[in-house]
Design an enzyme around this catalytic site. Structure first.
Site, PDB file in Angstrom:
ATOM      1  N   ARG A   1      26.778 -80.643  21.321  1.00 47.31           N
ATOM      2  CA  ARG A   1      27.838 -80.019  20.395  1.00 47.31           C
ATOM      3  C   ARG A   1      29.047 -80.600  20.654  1.00 47.31           C
ATOM      4  NH1 ARG A   1      24.213 -75.916  21.473  1.00 47.31           N
ATOM      5  NH2 ARG A   1      22.892 -75.531  19.550  1.00 47.31           N
TER       6      ARG A   1
ATOM      7  N   ASP B   1      20.444 -82.187  20.648  1.00 47.11           N
ATOM      8  CA  ASP B   1      20.570 -81.031  20.023  1.00 47.11           C
ATOM      9  C   ASP B   1      20.499 -81.699  18.470  1.00 47.11           C
ATOM     10  OD1 ASP B   1      20.694 -78.254  18.657  1.00 47.11           O
ATOM     11  OD2 ASP B   1      21.009 -77.780  20.898  1.00 47.11           O
TER      12      ASP B   1
ATOM     13  N   HIS C   1      15.591 -78.037  17.756  1.00 41.55           N
ATOM     14  CA  HIS C   1      16.824 -78.339  18.088  1.00 41.55           C
ATOM     15  C   HIS C   1      16.585 -80.137  18.264  1.00 41.55           C
ATOM     16  CE1 HIS C   1      19.053 -74.956  18.737  1.00 41.55           C
ATOM     17  NE2 HIS C   1      18.299 -74.279  19.183  1.00 41.55           N
TER      18      HIS C   1
ATOM     19  N   ASP D   1      13.368 -73.756  23.118  1.00 37.62           N
ATOM     20  CA  ASP D   1      13.730 -72.447  22.312  1.00 37.62           C
ATOM     21  C   ASP D   1      13.785 -72.580  20.858  1.00 37.62           C
ATOM     22  OD1 ASP D   1      15.743 -74.549  22.891  1.00 37.62           O
ATOM     23  OD2 ASP D   1      17.405 -72.950  22.688  1.00 37.62           O
ATOM     24  N   GLU D   2      13.961 -71.577  20.245  1.00 36.50           N
ATOM     25  CA  GLU D   2      14.430 -71.766  18.680  1.00 36.50           C
ATOM     26  C   GLU D   2      13.866 -72.681  18.023  1.00 36.50           C
ATOM     27  OE1 GLU D   2      18.563 -69.591  19.374  1.00 36.50           O
ATOM     28  OE2 GLU D   2      18.613 -71.784  19.707  1.00 36.50           O
TER      29      GLU D   2
ATOM     30  N   TRP E   1      16.301 -66.504  28.931  1.00 37.75           N
ATOM     31  CA  TRP E   1      17.965 -66.188  28.434  1.00 37.75           C
ATOM     32  C   TRP E   1      17.730 -64.981  27.466  1.00 37.75           C
ATOM     33  CZ3 TRP E   1      19.179 -67.138  23.143  1.00 37.75           C
ATOM     34  CH2 TRP E   1      18.305 -67.654  22.278  1.00 37.75           C
TER      35      TRP E   1
ATOM     36  N   ASP F   1      29.607 -68.895  26.930  1.00 39.02           N
ATOM     37  CA  ASP F   1      30.332 -69.164  25.806  1.00 39.02           C
ATOM     38  C   ASP F   1      30.799 -67.928  24.996  1.00 39.02           C
ATOM     39  OD1 ASP F   1      27.606 -68.687  25.336  1.00 39.02           O
ATOM     40  OD2 ASP F   1      27.595 -69.876  23.433  1.00 39.02           O
TER      41      ASP F   1
ATOM     42  N   TRP G   1      27.618 -73.199  26.451  1.00 41.57           N
ATOM     43  CA  TRP G   1      27.384 -73.683  25.183  1.00 41.57           C
ATOM     44  C   TRP G   1      28.468 -74.060  24.522  1.00 41.57           C
ATOM     45  CZ3 TRP G   1      22.318 -75.099  25.099  1.00 41.57           C
ATOM     46  CH2 TRP G   1      21.482 -74.324  25.505  1.00 41.57           C
TER      47      TRP G   1
ATOM     48  N   GLU H   1      29.554 -75.077  21.054  1.00 39.21           N
ATOM     49  CA  GLU H   1      29.930 -74.977  19.721  1.00 39.21           C
ATOM     50  C   GLU H   1      31.282 -74.775  19.417  1.00 39.21           C
ATOM     51  OE1 GLU H   1      27.164 -73.396  20.867  1.00 39.21           O
ATOM     52  OE2 GLU H   1      25.753 -73.163  19.286  1.00 39.21           O
TER      53      GLU H   1
HETATM   54  C1  ACM Z   1      19.592 -70.696  24.020  1.00 37.67           C
HETATM   55  O1  ACM Z   1      20.533 -70.091  23.970  1.00 37.67           O
HETATM   56  N1  ACM Z   1      19.057 -70.811  22.745  1.00 37.67           N
HETATM   57  C2  ACM Z   1      18.677 -70.914  25.034  1.00 37.67           C
END
Ligand code: ACM
Ligand code: ZN
Length: 561
Positions: free
Chosen positions: A195, A224, A295, A358-359, A425, A452, A500, A502
């Protein structure tokens, strides 16, 4: 000469302690993380221009590192020798028989007026004994220039500050016996250069700070939606296209763009090798994270045929979760992921390779003829199982290279592959389920480990992604999830704080969000289990923060919420 000589000024009257010869009590040692066992003796050892370091065999490299760390601020020669002549000495000694008592990272440190000895079963233990020794010295030992004198600044009634005349620094260490070893093997932080990129020099600085807190794992989130940050020789387009984005969300208003092109930013393979070696010298393993199948937009921008729709795509200019992910029905996708990982394992000796996981929204897979055909051919009942099928290919590939796969807890959803380790997480449930089923787990729940998140809601705090994790919360973190049967505790490898990025725009932000919370995490993963006393921690932290001042770390000054 003058430039290398600093007269240090401190606002804390407590600095009188290391200057005077009074032996501190155990609680006043102010070592972070708190050592397992401490006995405080009488008197002090004084490091002088005549001190030598003594070490033989494999201990020698550790003695050289410690000597180098002590030379900068003291300006002393501190030669490393195999045998003692006369004079004061710091001896480092390896003894494999100590492993039963101290493990591979533990150490025994004895400080007496006549000398210091650090003993350990393995070099990592000698290294940590050295870290403790440095913390036992006056905080000026962390200065990057020679310190000959310090001038006390004593706060007085009425807000005045009285400055005492400069006095010579005495590099004294209180007489102690310490036997110390970490509670957990995985003691980590995560950096997110995808990021916001961190140049190699800033990563090295973080590695130094990680090591100072006896943490030993640095996960690097290298890819990502918003950026691909590692050179892959087989696919130069990954960085040519994927390491540049047209703009980023605007500071202060994340819904708008800032209009500033970002990149190209990435680590060359030569830089990666240098970082890995730098970390290894400090007992830090860099765990690479290559996100898949989600991602993944920066990669799909370069290789759109690996998506379900064919694109086109661009590296994302927003934060969030892209619905376009790697197509699991395309044989080329699996091959591509393996090709990338083949280069990654060549660069990173880490036993674990993190595949993200993830996600990954599965709606594109639902609508994709290739993905649906794969599910049918493999007898998979759901898209979650398709992700598990994909992971199993990756797991086998990594196993063929002697590595283990770890992923975020979403990799549980379609059933875990046999050897997978899980990073929990979304709370602790994933970790509990995985460890309960005999898988290894690293705890990194959003409740305690998301560095974060804001440290306070007080005015003046920098913009954060959201959430609130004050220092006291991190300090109270217990990595073993409640309800895990005792015989499964061994599967909790440790814990990790995630930075993280961002909203972390570079080194200064990363340091602000990391510290002092990483110091609290260090105690949660290193110090023995049992109740933790936040007031005691804050008292020790007050001294520790003066070390961070010497290192010019941009930590959050307020330790209360
Ligand atoms: C995460 O925070 N998406 C691992
Ligand atoms: Zn597909």
């Amino acid at each position: 000469m003058f430039a290398r000589l600093t007269i240090q000024v401190t606002l804390m009257a407590a600095i009188a302690a290391p200057l005077a010869a009074a032996p501190p009590k155990g609680a006043e040692l102010n070592v972070i993380p708190r050592p397992a066992k401490v006995e405080v003796g009488e008197g002090t050892f004084e490091l002088t221009g005549g001190t030598v370091l003594l070490a033989e065999g494999d201990a020698r490299a550790e003695a050289e590192k410690l000597a180098a760390a002590l030379r900068t601020a003291t300006g002393f020669e501190l030669p490393v020798r195999a045998k003692a002549k006369d004079g004061s000495a710091i001896r480092l000694q390896l003894d494999a028989a100590l492993e039963a008592e101290l493990g591979k990272e533990g150490y025994a440190l004895a400080v007496e007026p006549a000398g210091v000895i650090i003993r350990a079963a393995a070099p990592a233990g000698l290294f940590y004994g050295g870290v403790t020794l440095r913390q036992l010295l006056p905080e000026f030992i962390f200065s990057d220039t020679v310190v000959k004198q310090v001038s006390l600044a004593v706060p007085e009634i009425g807000g005045h500050v009285r400055r005492e005349p400069p006095r010579p620094v005495r590099w004294t260490i209180p007489c102690v016996r310490i036997a110390d070893r970490p509670r957990f093997a995985w003691r980590g932080l995560l950096l997110d250069p995808a990021r916001h990129f961190l140049p190699p020099a800033d990563v090295k600085r973080m590695i130094d700070l990680i090591a100072l807190h006896k943490l030993n794992s640095l996960q690097m989130h290298l890819t990502d939606d918003q950026g691909w940050r590692i050179e892959i020789r087989k696919y130069p387009l990954l960085t040519q296209v994927g390491s540049v984005r047209a703009e980023s969300p605007r500071l202060g208003d994340r819904r708008k763009g800032d209009g500033k092109p970002y990149g190209p930013f990435f680590y060359t393979q030569a830089q990666v090798r240098e970082l890995v070696a730098y970390a290894a010298e400090r007992n830090v393993t860099i765990v690479p994270e290559i996100e898949m199948p989600g991602h993944f937009l920066a990669a799909l921008s370069a290789f759109p045929h690996l998506s379900c729709t064919g694109g086109p795509f661009k590296p994302w200019t927003r934060w969030g979760i892209s619905h376009d992910i790697l197509c699991a029905g395309n044989d080329e996708s699996v091959q591509f992921a393996q090709d990338v990982l083949a280069e990654v394992v060549e660069l990173f000796p880490s036993r674990f390779i993190h595949i993200g996981g993830d996600e990954a929204p599965r709606d594109r897979w639902k609508a994709c003829p290739k993905c649906q055909a794969r599910m049918k051919a493999e007898g998979l009942a759901s898209e979650a199982q398709l992700q598990t099928w994909f992971n199993s290919r990756i797991e086998k590939f990594l196993a063929s290279k002697g590595r283990r796969m770890i992923g975020w807890d979403e990799i549980l959803e379609g059933g875990l592959t046999p050897q997978a380790a899980v990073m929990s997480w979304r709370g602790t449930a994933g970790g509990l389920a995985a460890a309960g089923a005999g898988h290894d787990v690293v705890m990194s729940p959003t409740s305690h480990c998301y560095f974060d998140y804001a440290q306070s809601k007080a005015p003046g705090e920098p913009e954060a992604i959201g959430g609130l994790i004050p220092l006291a919360r991190v300090y109270g973190f217990e990595p073993i999830p409640p309800g895990l049967p005792a015989e499964r505790h061994k599967h909790i490898l440790g814990a990790q704080g995630n930075l993280w990025s961002e909203y972390l725009h570079g080194r200064k932000d990363v340091e602000y969000f990391a510290f002092p919370r990483a110091a609290a995490l260090a105690e949660a993963v290193w110090s023995p289990a049992g109740p933790r006393d936040f007031a005691d921690f804050r008292a020790r932290l007050a001294v520790h923060l003066r070390r961070l001042d010497q290192l010019d770390v941009n930590y959050r000054k307020e330790t209360e919420e």
